[in-house]
Write a protein that holds these residues in place. Structure first.
Motif, PDB file in Angstrom:
ATOM      1  N   ASN A 155      13.512 116.058 137.172  1.00  0.00           N
ATOM      2  CA  ASN A 155      13.228 114.711 136.691  1.00  0.00           C
ATOM      3  C   ASN A 155      11.956 114.092 137.274  1.00  0.00           C
ATOM      4  O   ASN A 155      11.883 112.873 137.446  1.00  0.00           O
ATOM      5  CB  ASN A 155      14.417 113.785 136.959  1.00  0.00           C
ATOM      6  N   ARG A 161       8.409 113.283 136.352  1.00  0.00           N
ATOM      7  CA  ARG A 161       7.559 113.193 135.163  1.00  0.00           C
ATOM      8  C   ARG A 161       6.111 112.981 135.589  1.00  0.00           C
ATOM      9  O   ARG A 161       5.800 112.082 136.340  1.00  0.00           O
ATOM     10  CB  ARG A 161       8.043 112.049 134.280  1.00  0.00           C
ATOM     11  N   PRO A 183      10.585 117.766 133.817  1.00  0.00           N
ATOM     12  CA  PRO A 183      10.175 117.437 132.451  1.00  0.00           C
ATOM     13  C   PRO A 183       8.815 118.045 132.119  1.00  0.00           C
ATOM     14  O   PRO A 183       8.037 118.391 133.008  1.00  0.00           O
ATOM     15  CB  PRO A 183      10.097 115.902 132.468  1.00  0.00           C
TER      16      PRO A 183
END
Length: 377
Positions: free
Chosen positions: A236, A238, A271
């Motif tokens: 997670n 980004r 991501p």
């Protein structure tokens, strides 16, 4: 000619100005690291002030002579005449003087340096100034920079030279901001400020000055070490990469950059990375080249002829292709929509504006877009 095709004679003025500022900045930083209990004034009545001790900084790659220091001494003499409790030093590098050596002016030498202004001061003031002033011969830029990195590693517990360089960039930007936003007399920094800065800072700027004096290959190596030390396999996390592109850059080079970013950062549960090429006005050729190379991507257009949809590129249905290609003109809407943990701005001339994000941001000077592969790969 230089690397960028600019004649050396056109660059000399700017080159020496940058080098002089960098030398002065590192001299200020040395005083901060060596006087951890005191506040250091930068760009005050003199270049550096520690308590009531004032320092001017000069970097000269030439032989020492009295004429080379006359202006600095005249300024210090004027300040001393107004406050005879102060002490002064000229911290300077000359090619023919050994680092660490010091020198005290004789009354006759002081008269020679002051020139016509000597008659302004009485003999008592001039004699006491010679006891309150000394010349400290400094190392050259390269050796002083190494000393700064060594002290940063010790004082701020940097784990490597690359981390010390990162701290150096943070502090450089901070001191410059202090000079630009505070009036003279209020430009004070403490070692405690530096510790707070490196523990909480969200952005760093690696400027061209690092490359100028470290050598570009060493500069790229230090950046590569810094990026290598950063964890990439974090769920997670980004990331947005903004890459400034110069004229004449081949579209296949951009495909290679995008491919490298995907391979490096689309790992595990992380991501897909976002990439935006600043300076590319029309992405059609790039998108065509990426598809032909089998490098699939999401671009925020749900269907042909649709308007750009930032929600669609941020949360692509089905998970997407592992790479997000963003038109730089749409970058603000994407930043407003996505909660980026990291923003990496690789720039050729000037950094992109710092994004309005709670994540960390890096601004990294490069000579050409393809150098990113030497840093990231």
């Amino acid at each position: 000619m230089t690397r960028r095709g600019v004649p050396q004679y056109e660059r000399d003025g700017g080159y020496h100005a940058i080098k002089g500022f960098a030398f002065q900045f590192d001299a200020s930083l040395l005083r901060l690291l060596e006087n951890q209990a005191a506040e250091v004034e930068v760009e005050g009545t003199q270049d550096i002030g520690v308590q009531n001790f004032h320092i001017q900084v000069k970097n000269r790659n030439e032989r020492y002579s009295l004429s080379k220091i006359s202006k600095a001494v005249q300024q210090m003499m004027a300040q001393y005449a107004a406050d005879r409790t102060a002490k002064f030093a000229l911290y300077c590098h000359f090619a023919d003087r050994a680092p660490g050596a010091s020198l005290v002016l004789t009354p006759a030498e002081l008269d020679q340096v002051l020139g016509t202004s000597s008659a302004t001061y009485d003999d008592s003031t001039k004699e006491s100034f010679t006891k309150a002033f000394e010349i400290l011969f400094a190392p050259d830029y390269e050796r002083q920079f190494s000393d700064v990195l060594r002290l940063l590693r010790t004082a701020l517990r940097a784990s490597s030279d690359s981390e010390a360089l990162y701290y150096h960039a943070l502090i450089h930007a901070h001191l410059r901001n202090v000079v630009l936003t505070h009036t003279q007399g209020e430009r004070r920094v403490s070692f405690r400020d530096l510790r707070q800065l490196v523990s909480t800072a969200r952005s760093a700027i690696f400027e061209a000055g690092y490359a100028e004096f470290r050598g570009y290959d060493d500069y790229l190596k230090l950046l590569r070490d810094q990026y290598k030390s950063s964890s990439v396999n974090v769920p997670n996390r980004r990331r947005l990469f903004i890459v400034e592109v110069g004229p004449g850059t081949h579209v296949d080079d951009l495909v290679d950059i995008a491919s490298t970013l995907r391979q490096r950062y689309y790992i595990g549960e992380s991501p897909a990375p976002f990439v935006s090429f600043r300076g590319v006005d029309d992405l059609v050729d790039l998108k065509t080249a990426m598809w032909r190379a089998g490098l699939w991507f999401d671009d925020g257009y749900p269907f042909r002829g649709s308007e750009f949809d930032p929600d669609h590129i941020v949360d692509t249905p089905g998970g997407g292709h592992g790479l997000k290609l963003v038109d730089f003109l749409e970058i603000e809407s994407v930043i407003d929509t996505a909660a980026f943990h990291e923003v990496h701005d690789f720039y050729l001339s000037n950094p992109a504006p710092s994004p309005n994000t709670k994540g960390r941001s890096w601004h990294v000077s490069i000579e050409r877009a393809l150098d990113i592969q030497k840093i990231i790969a």
